[in-house]
Scaffold this motif. Sequence first.
Motif, mmCIF file in Angstrom:
data_model
loop_
_atom_site.group_PDB
_atom_site.id
_atom_site.type_symbol
_atom_site.label_atom_id
_atom_site.label_comp_id
_atom_site.label_asym_id
_atom_site.label_seq_id
_atom_site.Cartn_x
_atom_site.Cartn_y
_atom_site.Cartn_z
ATOM 1 N N GLU A 70 -52.100 11.353 -23.563
ATOM 2 C CA GLU A 70 -52.685 11.643 -24.996
ATOM 3 C C GLU A 70 -51.732 12.744 -25.558
ATOM 4 N N ARG A 71 -51.474 13.591 -24.591
ATOM 5 C CA ARG A 71 -50.549 15.104 -25.078
ATOM 6 C C ARG A 71 -49.439 14.651 -25.478
ATOM 7 N N GLU A 91 -42.666 12.896 -36.983
ATOM 8 C CA GLU A 91 -43.248 13.483 -38.399
ATOM 9 C C GLU A 91 -42.225 14.552 -38.719
ATOM 10 N N ARG A 143 -48.277 11.490 -26.354
ATOM 11 C CA ARG A 143 -48.536 10.860 -27.741
ATOM 12 C C ARG A 143 -48.467 11.349 -28.950
ATOM 13 N N ALA A 144 -49.330 12.683 -28.720
ATOM 14 C CA ALA A 144 -49.411 13.426 -29.799
ATOM 15 C C ALA A 144 -48.108 14.267 -30.220
ATOM 16 N N ASP A 145 -47.514 14.783 -29.208
ATOM 17 C CA ASP A 145 -46.370 15.484 -29.036
ATOM 18 C C ASP A 145 -45.166 14.368 -29.812
ATOM 19 N N ARG A 146 -45.235 13.291 -29.367
ATOM 20 C CA ARG A 146 -44.202 12.076 -29.998
ATOM 21 C C ARG A 146 -44.460 11.907 -31.546
ATOM 22 N N LYS A 147 -45.910 11.970 -31.710
ATOM 23 C CA LYS A 147 -46.146 11.732 -33.144
ATOM 24 C C LYS A 147 -45.960 12.979 -34.064
ATOM 25 N N SER A 148 -45.910 14.083 -33.438
ATOM 26 C CA SER A 148 -45.624 15.270 -34.317
ATOM 27 C C SER A 148 -44.041 15.416 -34.362
#
Length: 194
Positions: free
Chosen positions: A66-67, A77, A69-74
């Motif tokens: 999940e971390r 962006e 995934r969140a880093d990849r999303k950031s």
Amino acid sequence: MITSLRSSTIRLIVGGVMALLGLVAFLFVLPDASQRRDHSLTSAMDAEKALKKQQAELAGLQAEAERIRADRKSLDELLRNMPAETTGRLHWKLSQKLFELTQKHGVRLISIKYGGPSKEGAKGSLLESLDVEFTVTAVFQNLKPFMLALEGSKLPFAVVSAKLDESPDGGHLTVVLRAFRQAPNAVQEPGEGA
């Protein structure tokens, strides 16, 4: 009477054999059953410990996924919002903002040096960095609001270093700013590797 004696003897013999079988069962079968039960309980406790350990490892891996995934999303962006403007356009925007802020805060711009774009990190990177160094002088109380306004200007430049010295005109501030931009001819969709 002999028949009753015989039947009593037979009963005694059968009772003795049954008692002997009971004793054998007590000595051999019950300890074995007890050992099996103990082994079964130990195995069940070991399996429960292993299950809890695996569940904890799974929860850790899920949190890590999940971390990531969140880093990849950031990162995606950030790359989407990264300026793809030319070097000249970024320098021009910064020059305009510096001029505007020096007028507003009573700061005098002494010099400005524009660096060329340079690749960051490994070869094949999608990013270039642009460094700009400028020097201003002013009374000390004007320098702080000037720098705060520059940092809040929403330009894609960040302060890399700042050096404040004393001069006859007040404070002498030398600042190095850096902006990152997408390298020309290297535009990729976010999420794609180079």
